[in-house]
Design a protein around this motif. Structure first.
Motif, PDB file in Angstrom:
ATOM      1  N   LYS A  21      16.865 130.131  90.200  1.00 35.45           N
ATOM      2  CA  LYS A  21      17.138 130.076  88.767  1.00 35.45           C
ATOM      3  C   LYS A  21      18.643 130.166  88.553  1.00 35.45           C
ATOM      4  CE  LYS A  21      13.134 132.702  87.162  1.00 35.45           C
ATOM      5  NZ  LYS A  21      12.757 133.852  86.336  1.00 35.45           N
ATOM      6  N   VAL A  22      19.128 129.484  87.510  1.00 34.47           N
ATOM      7  CA  VAL A  22      20.521 129.596  87.115  1.00 34.47           C
ATOM      8  C   VAL A  22      20.597 130.629  86.024  1.00 34.47           C
ATOM      9  CG1 VAL A  22      22.494 128.361  86.137  1.00 34.47           C
ATOM     10  CG2 VAL A  22      20.941 127.176  87.699  1.00 34.47           C
ATOM     11  N   THR A  59      16.539 127.432  83.484  1.00 34.21           N
ATOM     12  CA  THR A  59      17.287 126.375  84.168  1.00 34.21           C
ATOM     13  C   THR A  59      17.190 126.684  85.656  1.00 34.21           C
ATOM     14  OG1 THR A  59      18.791 126.121  82.306  1.00 34.21           O
ATOM     15  CG2 THR A  59      19.534 125.248  84.409  1.00 34.21           C
ATOM     16  N   VAL A  60      16.762 125.686  86.439  1.00 33.02           N
ATOM     17  CA  VAL A  60      16.517 125.909  87.860  1.00 33.02           C
ATOM     18  C   VAL A  60      17.222 124.865  88.715  1.00 33.02           C
ATOM     19  CG1 VAL A  60      14.275 127.012  87.464  1.00 33.02           C
ATOM     20  CG2 VAL A  60      14.385 124.547  87.805  1.00 33.02           C
ATOM     21  N   LEU A  61      17.382 125.194  89.994  1.00 29.52           N
ATOM     22  CA  LEU A  61      17.921 124.275  90.992  1.00 29.52           C
ATOM     23  C   LEU A  61      16.761 123.776  91.836  1.00 29.52           C
ATOM     24  CD1 LEU A  61      20.898 126.446  92.268  1.00 29.52           C
ATOM     25  CD2 LEU A  61      21.035 124.500  90.731  1.00 29.52           C
ATOM     26  N   PRO A  73      15.442 116.940  84.092  1.00 28.20           N
ATOM     27  CA  PRO A  73      16.727 117.023  84.802  1.00 28.20           C
ATOM     28  C   PRO A  73      17.902 116.999  83.825  1.00 28.20           C
ATOM     29  CG  PRO A  73      15.304 115.396  85.812  1.00 28.20           C
ATOM     30  CD  PRO A  73      14.661 115.788  84.515  1.00 28.20           C
ATOM     31  N   PRO A  86      21.414 114.698  89.238  1.00 28.42           N
ATOM     32  CA  PRO A  86      21.515 116.145  89.041  1.00 28.42           C
ATOM     33  C   PRO A  86      20.452 116.878  89.847  1.00 28.42           C
ATOM     34  CG  PRO A  86      20.514 115.108  87.139  1.00 28.42           C
ATOM     35  CD  PRO A  86      20.964 114.003  88.043  1.00 28.42           C
ATOM     36  N   GLN A  87      20.788 118.059  90.294  1.00 29.04           N
ATOM     37  CA  GLN A  87      19.847 118.881  91.028  1.00 29.04           C
ATOM     38  C   GLN A  87      19.534 120.145  90.245  1.00 29.04           C
ATOM     39  OE1 GLN A  87      22.226 118.353  94.798  1.00 29.04           O
ATOM     40  NE2 GLN A  87      20.156 118.442  95.613  1.00 29.04           N
ATOM     41  N   GLN A  88      19.746 120.071  88.935  1.00 26.54           N
ATOM     42  CA  GLN A  88      19.401 121.151  88.028  1.00 26.54           C
ATOM     43  C   GLN A  88      18.518 120.582  86.945  1.00 26.54           C
ATOM     44  OE1 GLN A  88      22.418 123.576  86.276  1.00 26.54           O
ATOM     45  NE2 GLN A  88      23.715 123.503  88.071  1.00 26.54           N
ATOM     46  N   THR A 133      15.759 121.808  83.361  1.00 28.28           N
ATOM     47  CA  THR A 133      15.192 122.803  82.469  1.00 28.28           C
ATOM     48  C   THR A 133      13.669 122.722  82.570  1.00 28.28           C
ATOM     49  OG1 THR A 133      17.067 122.540  80.976  1.00 28.28           O
ATOM     50  CG2 THR A 133      15.113 123.605  80.083  1.00 28.28           C
TER      51      THR A 133
END
Length: 103
Positions: free
Chosen positions: A100-101, A71-73, A21, A42-44, A46
């Motif tokens: 994905k971000v 990087t993902v949510l 996270p 955090p809600q993101q 790696t």
């Protein structure tokens, strides 16, 4: 199973993904410093390791849509929190990843 961190000893199974996270924000967008109690989780994260994929009915593995370094949510209450070698990780199924971000 790829590993981004040499000390990581987790090997996820099937369609599971190990996330690290991202740190909670220290300041608001207006520049106000937040105390630890006001910081949101955090809600993101790696992606640091991925499993081999889920088996389908025919016995073949389905490839995952995420890879190490993405990087993902993820959902606020999804997955399981674990600590390995003093570092916090989250293990989620691929279906719990919301997106994905991209940069």
């Amino acid at each position: 199973m790829a590993k981004a961190d040499k000390q990581l000893t987790l090997k996820p199974l099937d369609d599971r993904v190990v996330l690290q996270p991202l740190e909670a924000e220290e300041k608001t967008s207006g520049g106000i410093l937040l105390p630890d109690t006001a910081k949101q989780k955090p809600q993101q994260g790696t992606v640091v390791a991925v499993g081999p994929g889920k088996l389908n009915d025919k016995g073949t593995r389905l490839a995952l849509a995420v890879k190490v370094g993405d990087t993902v949510l993820f959902g606020k209450y999804s997955g399981s929190d674990v600590e390995v070698n003093g570092k916090e990780y989250k293990i989620v199924r691929e279906s719990e990843i919301l997106g994905k971000v991209t940069k």
